[in-house]
Design a protein around this motif. Structure first.
Motif, mmCIF file in Angstrom:
data_model
loop_
_atom_site.group_PDB
_atom_site.id
_atom_site.type_symbol
_atom_site.label_atom_id
_atom_site.label_comp_id
_atom_site.label_asym_id
_atom_site.label_seq_id
_atom_site.Cartn_x
_atom_site.Cartn_y
_atom_site.Cartn_z
ATOM 1 N N VAL A 109 0.585 -1.361 0.150
ATOM 2 C CA VAL A 109 -0.242 -0.058 0.029
ATOM 3 C C VAL A 109 0.740 1.181 -0.140
ATOM 4 N N GLU A 110 2.001 0.952 0.671
ATOM 5 C CA GLU A 110 2.950 2.316 0.694
ATOM 6 C C GLU A 110 3.358 2.218 -0.173
ATOM 7 N N THR A 111 3.422 2.116 -1.925
ATOM 8 C CA THR A 111 4.013 2.102 -3.133
ATOM 9 C C THR A 111 2.973 2.995 -4.102
ATOM 10 N N TYR A 112 1.611 2.856 -3.251
ATOM 11 C CA TYR A 112 0.811 4.389 -3.765
ATOM 12 C C TYR A 112 0.343 5.015 -2.566
ATOM 13 N N LEU A 113 0.846 5.161 -1.870
ATOM 14 C CA LEU A 113 -0.260 5.924 -0.586
ATOM 15 C C LEU A 113 1.089 6.563 0.134
ATOM 16 N N PRO A 114 2.614 6.615 -0.259
ATOM 17 C CA PRO A 114 3.226 6.953 0.396
ATOM 18 C C PRO A 114 3.202 7.626 2.342
ATOM 19 N N GLY A 115 3.103 6.800 3.362
ATOM 20 C CA GLY A 115 3.300 7.328 4.718
ATOM 21 C C GLY A 115 1.975 7.707 5.175
ATOM 22 N N LEU A 116 0.694 6.855 4.596
ATOM 23 C CA LEU A 116 -0.390 7.669 4.813
ATOM 24 C C LEU A 116 -1.175 6.520 6.116
ATOM 25 N N VAL A 117 -0.678 4.667 5.492
ATOM 26 C CA VAL A 117 -1.276 4.070 6.573
ATOM 27 C C VAL A 117 -0.136 3.777 7.874
ATOM 28 N N ARG A 118 -0.409 4.439 8.709
ATOM 29 C CA ARG A 118 0.392 4.427 9.936
ATOM 30 C C ARG A 118 -0.847 4.399 10.855
ATOM 31 N N GLY A 119 -0.623 3.016 12.183
ATOM 32 C CA GLY A 119 -1.197 3.355 12.844
ATOM 33 C C GLY A 119 -0.160 1.760 14.140
ATOM 34 N N GLU A 120 -1.229 1.690 15.773
ATOM 35 C CA GLU A 120 -0.274 1.193 16.559
ATOM 36 C C GLU A 120 -0.861 -0.318 15.481
ATOM 37 N N GLY A 121 0.302 -1.115 15.172
ATOM 38 C CA GLY A 121 0.332 -2.267 14.836
ATOM 39 C C GLY A 121 -0.223 -2.164 12.962
ATOM 40 N N ILE A 122 0.125 -0.993 12.606
ATOM 41 C CA ILE A 122 -0.420 -1.059 11.304
ATOM 42 C C ILE A 122 0.276 0.046 10.623
ATOM 43 N N ASP A 123 0.901 -0.677 9.162
ATOM 44 C CA ASP A 123 2.204 0.090 8.537
ATOM 45 C C ASP A 123 2.329 -0.299 7.115
ATOM 46 N N GLY A 124 1.387 0.490 6.768
ATOM 47 C CA GLY A 124 1.644 0.714 4.828
ATOM 48 C C GLY A 124 2.362 -0.132 4.107
ATOM 49 N N ARG A 125 3.193 -0.205 5.215
ATOM 50 C CA ARG A 125 4.539 -0.599 3.979
ATOM 51 C C ARG A 125 4.657 -2.051 3.990
ATOM 52 N N HIS A 126 4.005 -2.691 5.119
ATOM 53 C CA HIS A 126 3.900 -3.994 5.351
ATOM 54 C C HIS A 126 2.288 -5.187 4.969
ATOM 55 N N ILE A 127 1.558 -4.130 4.466
ATOM 56 C CA ILE A 127 0.277 -4.506 3.929
ATOM 57 C C ILE A 127 0.019 -4.414 2.471
ATOM 58 N N THR A 128 -0.365 -5.189 1.107
ATOM 59 C CA THR A 128 -0.453 -5.503 -0.050
ATOM 60 C C THR A 128 -1.971 -5.081 -0.441
ATOM 61 N N VAL A 129 -1.719 -4.822 -1.941
ATOM 62 C CA VAL A 129 -2.985 -4.386 -2.044
ATOM 63 C C VAL A 129 -3.602 -6.259 -2.631
ATOM 64 N N ARG A 130 -3.127 -7.398 -2.592
ATOM 65 C CA ARG A 130 -4.038 -8.230 -2.915
ATOM 66 C C ARG A 130 -4.483 -8.365 -0.823
ATOM 67 N N GLN A 131 -3.957 -7.942 -0.022
ATOM 68 C CA GLN A 131 -4.742 -7.994 1.666
ATOM 69 C C GLN A 131 -5.650 -7.852 1.509
ATOM 70 N N LEU A 132 -5.382 -6.363 0.600
ATOM 71 C CA LEU A 132 -6.310 -5.465 1.015
ATOM 72 C C LEU A 132 -7.556 -6.197 0.115
ATOM 73 N N LEU A 133 -7.651 -6.418 -1.114
ATOM 74 C CA LEU A 133 -9.136 -7.244 -2.179
ATOM 75 C C LEU A 133 -9.286 -8.072 -1.150
ATOM 76 N N GLN A 134 -8.742 -9.082 -0.415
ATOM 77 C CA GLN A 134 -9.078 -10.632 0.174
ATOM 78 C C GLN A 134 -9.145 -9.978 1.706
ATOM 79 N N HIS A 135 -8.966 -9.196 2.418
ATOM 80 C CA HIS A 135 -9.845 -8.608 3.339
ATOM 81 C C HIS A 135 -8.791 -9.568 4.604
ATOM 82 N N THR A 136 -7.186 -10.104 4.436
ATOM 83 C CA THR A 136 -6.428 -10.414 5.031
ATOM 84 C C THR A 136 -5.245 -9.482 5.495
ATOM 85 N N SER A 137 -5.587 -8.111 5.472
ATOM 86 C CA SER A 137 -4.703 -6.900 6.154
ATOM 87 C C SER A 137 -4.722 -6.975 7.628
ATOM 88 N N GLY A 138 -6.088 -7.472 7.807
ATOM 89 C CA GLY A 138 -5.921 -6.793 9.738
ATOM 90 C C GLY A 138 -6.164 -5.690 10.250
#
Length: 369
Positions: A109-138
């Protein structure tokens, strides 16, 4: 959030060519019986169905009343809010962009939305587009705890909705589990806009709605709280046993890429049939979409692909579709690989899980009769 009928439907649709016998004509229609039961036994103000056979003939059904105040008829194939069926439209656009080499399914996700997805246990650098579409992102679900009455007439920007989600801790590490979260599709919509340089609504309209010829499907514009064409009114209960309140008009912006759209049963049949038939995605991307993981929370042996659900049929095989829940309306249905389709809509949320299962059973009846 979930989702197809051949000889009988063909006979009904082509009666002028093959007249039914007197006994066949007198036999109660199982789909109509299912809808009547949803109104009579489950307290649905209205129930609508669109059923398509392998040859593309569609029969529409209605039961109940379209307006509790006036007792008006349910408009045949009326428009309804389709809630999370919107996710499949969003996923199709993402996968088209994957096919064009503009998005990588396994890119972060970081590739397309740099710096946007950050939170407690949340890091867009470790979440893929596939995981978004498949609801496996957490990612936590931004609609959890949302008071739909309080925001009924409130407009939301997508970034406001994302901020709601990022206030909460991740549900699990990316890729380790499956859990339904509208936040996944919020981010998918933002990626579409970033990559295409166009509003999400325009991309869905150009790439899907116009391409398939969905004449009664649209993504409501900013501030549009109505349903444009003939429609049954949608209702909401404050609690079990409470009276139904008209909830037809609302600002659906809080649904956005996860649930904002409006359509009809027959348009949804057309959409899912075109999708499964290869009319919207290249073969490679359609195969990715249909690669599923178990979705135990949905029940019935359901499996979730990339914005699409497979569900076993009582008569064998599976159908592919989604479902949608939004105040006032619930939709369920999908299509089979051999071209059958069925979609059912009701005009209030089922009162309990058993009633919800009966809505889903009406789809099974339509596809298996």
């Amino acid at each position: 959030m979930s989702a197809s009928v051949a000889v009988a439907a063909a006979v009904m649709a082509m009666g002028a060519l093959t007249p039914p016998s007197a006994s066949a004509a007198a036999k109660p229609d199982s789909v109509q019986q299912s809808l009547d039961a949803l109104v009579r036994n489950d307290g649905m103000p209205a129930a609508l169905a669109g059923v398509k056979d392998r040859d593309g003939h569609v029969r529409n059904y209605t039961a109940g009343v379209g307006d509790l105040a006036t007792g008006s008829k349910v408009p045949k194939d009326g428009q309804v809010r389709i809630g999370s069926n919107t996710k499949t439209f969003t996923a199709v656009v993402v996968l088209q962009l994957v096919g064009e080499g503009k998005i990588g399914l396994d890119a972060s996700v970081e590739t397309y939305l740099p710096g946007l997805v950050r939170g407690e246990g949340i890091d867009g650098r470790h979440i893929t587009v596939r995981q978004l579409l498949q609801h496996t992102s957490g990612l936590p679900n931004y609609t959890d705890g949302l008071d739909v009455d309080a925001v009924r007439y409130q407009y939301f920007e997508p970034r406001e909705l994302l901020d709601r989600a990022l206030k909460h801790r991740a549900d699990f590490p990316p890729g380790t589990k499956w859990a339904y979260s509208n936040t996944n599709y919020l981010l998918a919509g933002l990626i579409i806009q970033k990559v295409s340089g166009r509003p999400l609504a325009e991309e869905i309209t150009h790439r899907v709605i116009d391409r398939v010829g969905l004449r009664h499907t649209y993504f409501p514009a900013v501030g549009d709280m109505t349903i444009r064409e003939a429609h049954p009114k949608g209702y909401r209960r404050d609690s079990a046993g409470a009276p139904l309140r008209d909830f037809t008009e609302m600002d659906p912006s809080w649904g956005w890429a996860a649930g904002q759209m409006i359509s009809t049963n027959s348009d949804l049949d057309r959409f899912y049939t075109a999708l499964l038939g290869g009319g919207l995605l290249p073969a490679a991307q359609l195969a990715q979409m249909r690669t599923t993981v178990p979705a135990e929370a949905l029940g019935h042996g359901d499996r979730y692909g990339l914005g699409i659900v497979s569900r076993p049929l009582s008569c064998g095989g599976v159908y592919w579709g989604h479902g949608g829940d939004i105040p006032g309306y619930e939709t369920r249905g999908g299509a089979t690989d051999d071209g059958r389709g069925a979609y059912v809509a009701v005009t209030t949320a089922p009162s309990d899980e058993a009633a919800e299962r009966r809505v889903e059973a009406a789809v099974d009846t339509a596809l298996c009769r």
